[in-house]
Design an enzyme around this catalytic site. Structure first.
Site, PDB file in Angstrom:
ATOM      1  CB  SER A 109       9.365  -2.468   4.651  1.00 56.61           C
ATOM      2  OG  SER A 109      10.472  -3.139   4.087  1.00 56.61           O
ATOM      3  CB  SER A 110       9.385  -5.080  -0.237  1.00 59.21           C
ATOM      4  OG  SER A 110       8.840  -4.015  -0.976  1.00 59.21           O
ATOM      5  NE  ARG A 111      15.652  -5.485   2.974  1.00 64.25           N
ATOM      6  CZ  ARG A 111      15.916  -4.434   2.197  1.00 64.25           C
ATOM      7  NH1 ARG A 111      15.143  -3.365   2.278  1.00 64.25           N
ATOM      8  NH2 ARG A 111      16.925  -4.435   1.356  1.00 64.25           N
TER       9      ARG A 111
ATOM     10  CD  GLN B 156      -2.916  -0.896  -0.096  1.00 68.20           C
ATOM     11  OE1 GLN B 156      -3.269   0.208  -0.509  1.00 68.20           O
ATOM     12  NE2 GLN B 156      -3.247  -2.014  -0.724  1.00 68.20           N
ATOM     13  N   GLY B 157       2.034   1.207   0.585  1.00 63.51           N
ATOM     14  CA  GLY B 157       2.928   2.377   0.594  1.00 63.51           C
ATOM     15  C   GLY B 157       3.280   2.783  -0.840  1.00 63.51           C
ATOM     16  CG  HIS B 158       5.682   0.210  -3.362  1.00 62.87           C
ATOM     17  ND1 HIS B 158       5.767  -1.022  -2.749  1.00 62.87           N
ATOM     18  CD2 HIS B 158       6.950   0.666  -3.464  1.00 62.87           C
ATOM     19  CE1 HIS B 158       7.023  -1.291  -2.485  1.00 62.87           C
ATOM     20  NE2 HIS B 158       7.762  -0.289  -2.900  1.00 62.87           N
TER      21      HIS B 158
ATOM     22  CD  GLN C 229      16.006   5.250  -1.738  1.00 70.44           C
ATOM     23  OE1 GLN C 229      16.711   4.262  -1.823  1.00 70.44           O
ATOM     24  NE2 GLN C 229      14.700   5.196  -1.902  1.00 70.44           N
TER      25      GLN C 229
ATOM     26  N   GLY D 170       9.274   7.484  -0.969  1.00 70.15           N
ATOM     27  CA  GLY D 170       8.716   7.437   0.376  1.00 70.15           C
ATOM     28  C   GLY D 170       9.704   7.974   1.411  1.00 70.15           C
ATOM     29  CD  GLU D 171       8.438  12.597   4.377  1.00 72.89           C
ATOM     30  OE1 GLU D 171       7.889  12.287   5.465  1.00 72.89           O
ATOM     31  OE2 GLU D 171       8.464  13.746   3.930  1.00 72.89           O
TER      32      GLU D 171
HETATM   33  O1  PAF Z   1      13.606   2.597  -2.436  1.00 71.70           O
HETATM   34  C1  PAF Z   1      13.753   1.710  -3.301  1.00 71.70           C
HETATM   35  O2  PAF Z   1      12.904   0.866  -3.506  1.00 71.70           O
HETATM   36  C2  PAF Z   1      15.031   1.681  -4.122  1.00 71.70           C
HETATM   37  O3  PAF Z   1      16.112   2.104  -3.372  1.00 71.70           O
HETATM   38  C3  PAF Z   1      14.939   2.472  -5.441  1.00 71.70           C
HETATM   39  C4  PAF Z   1      14.711   3.958  -5.193  1.00 71.70           C
HETATM   40  C5  PAF Z   1      13.800   1.922  -6.286  1.00 71.70           C
HETATM   41  C6  PAF Z   1      16.225   2.331  -6.224  1.00 71.70           C
HETATM   42  O4  PAF Z   1      16.500   1.003  -6.529  1.00 71.70           O
END
Ligand code: PAF
Length: 281
Positions: free
Chosen positions: A186-188, A35-37, A154, A148-149
């Site tokens: 998070s995907s993790r 959902q974050g994505h 990053q 995302g924050e």
């Molecule tokens: O945040 C991520 O998922 C990755 O670091 C990104 C920005 C897609 C770069 O691979």
């Protein structure tokens, strides 16, 4: 939704759209969408004519071979989710398509942002992120790109790269999306065993308490308190907790009036590394 795996094909499609004066919003991802994505994609949809999402598990930003190998891959479900939010274009290249025979990073200078927090623990990570994001920007040529924050460091590093290289793209940071129990999406998270998944919301609880304490206590005292809380925790292992200034990401020694601060944290839940952060008032 159009799906491309070759640079030349996605470029041709986007050139056609640009010629017709369509604005492009871009959401780079590594897949295993949640959902974050989707919240980033929805935001991009509101502000642009066309939304492009990339799914690419970038090998150069992993300092840990096991983490790269085990990174969740759920392409079929990702495509379903992308269609559900009316994503227009998916770019899903292979490693060879992006890196050819040379899987290595460009070396960047992010004015010191890269040496803080994640940079201390993930060797070469931000050179890898810079390399792939710059490459994807060159291919997609977006007007705006959304991040995302949760990965706040990053986000700041990408803003710095865009500024230093005069790249014609606006970077938009979007608020962290959380599960009902507070765990940052998070995907993790899908790799957490039940015990670790149940324990993980402790991270956000501690961040919220640290935020409260920031009103009356100094950063050193709060850091010591957080460290103690994790020492006492039976499952979660603290890697770092830092209160830092948002712009420079340097650890806060003394609070200054006109500066904004955040608390940043990285924690191991077994072999899975989770990060989170919270803005402090
Ligand atoms: O945040 C991520 O998922 C990755 O670091 C990104 C920005 C897609 C770069 O691979």
């Amino acid at each position: 939704m159009k799906i491309f795996d070759l640079k030349k094909d996605v470029k041709a499609c986007l050139l056609n759209l640009k010629t017709n004066h369509k604005t492009i919003g871009f959401v780079p991802t590594m897949g295993a969408l949640h959902q974050g994505h989707l919240s980033l994609i929805k935001k991009a949809k509101q502000k642009n004519d066309v939304v492009v999402v990339s799914i690419f598990v970038n090998p150069t930003q992993f300092d840990n071979a096991e983490d790269l190998k085990k990174y969740p891959k759920t392409l079929e479900n990702d495509i379903k989710l992308l269609k559900s939010v009316a994503c227009d274009v998916l770019f899903h290249p292979t490693v060879a398509e992006i890196y050819a025979a040379n899987i290595s990073s460009e070396k960047f200078n992010f004015d010191g942002l890269e040496h803080q927090m994640e940079g201390k623990f993930r060797d070469g990570h931000f050179n890898g992120v810079g390399t792939i994001v710059k490459t994807l920007f060159e291919i997609i040529t977006p007007n705006k790109a959304y991040f995302g924050e949760k990965d706040f460091q990053q986000l700041q590093i990408i803003k710095k790269m865009v500024k230093k290289n005069n790249l014609p793209v606006k970077i938009k940071g979007c608020a962290i999306f959380r599960e009902a129990d507070g765990l940052a999406m998070s995907s993790r998270n899908t790799r957490l065993t039940e015990d670790y998944r149940n324990a993980a919301p402790f991270i956000y609880k501690i961040l919220k308490k640290a935020k409260k304490k920031f009103g009356t206590e100094n950063a050193t005292k709060i850091t010591a308190w957080v460290t103690k809380k994790f020492k006492e925790h039976p499952l979660l292992e603290l890697e770092y907790f830092t209160i830092a200034e948002e712009k420079t990401l340097e650890t806060a020694i003394k609070k200054e009036k006109n500066k904004k601060y955040r608390a940043f944290i990285a924690v191991f839940a077994g072999r899975i590394r989770l990060i989170d952060n919270i803005r402090l008032k």
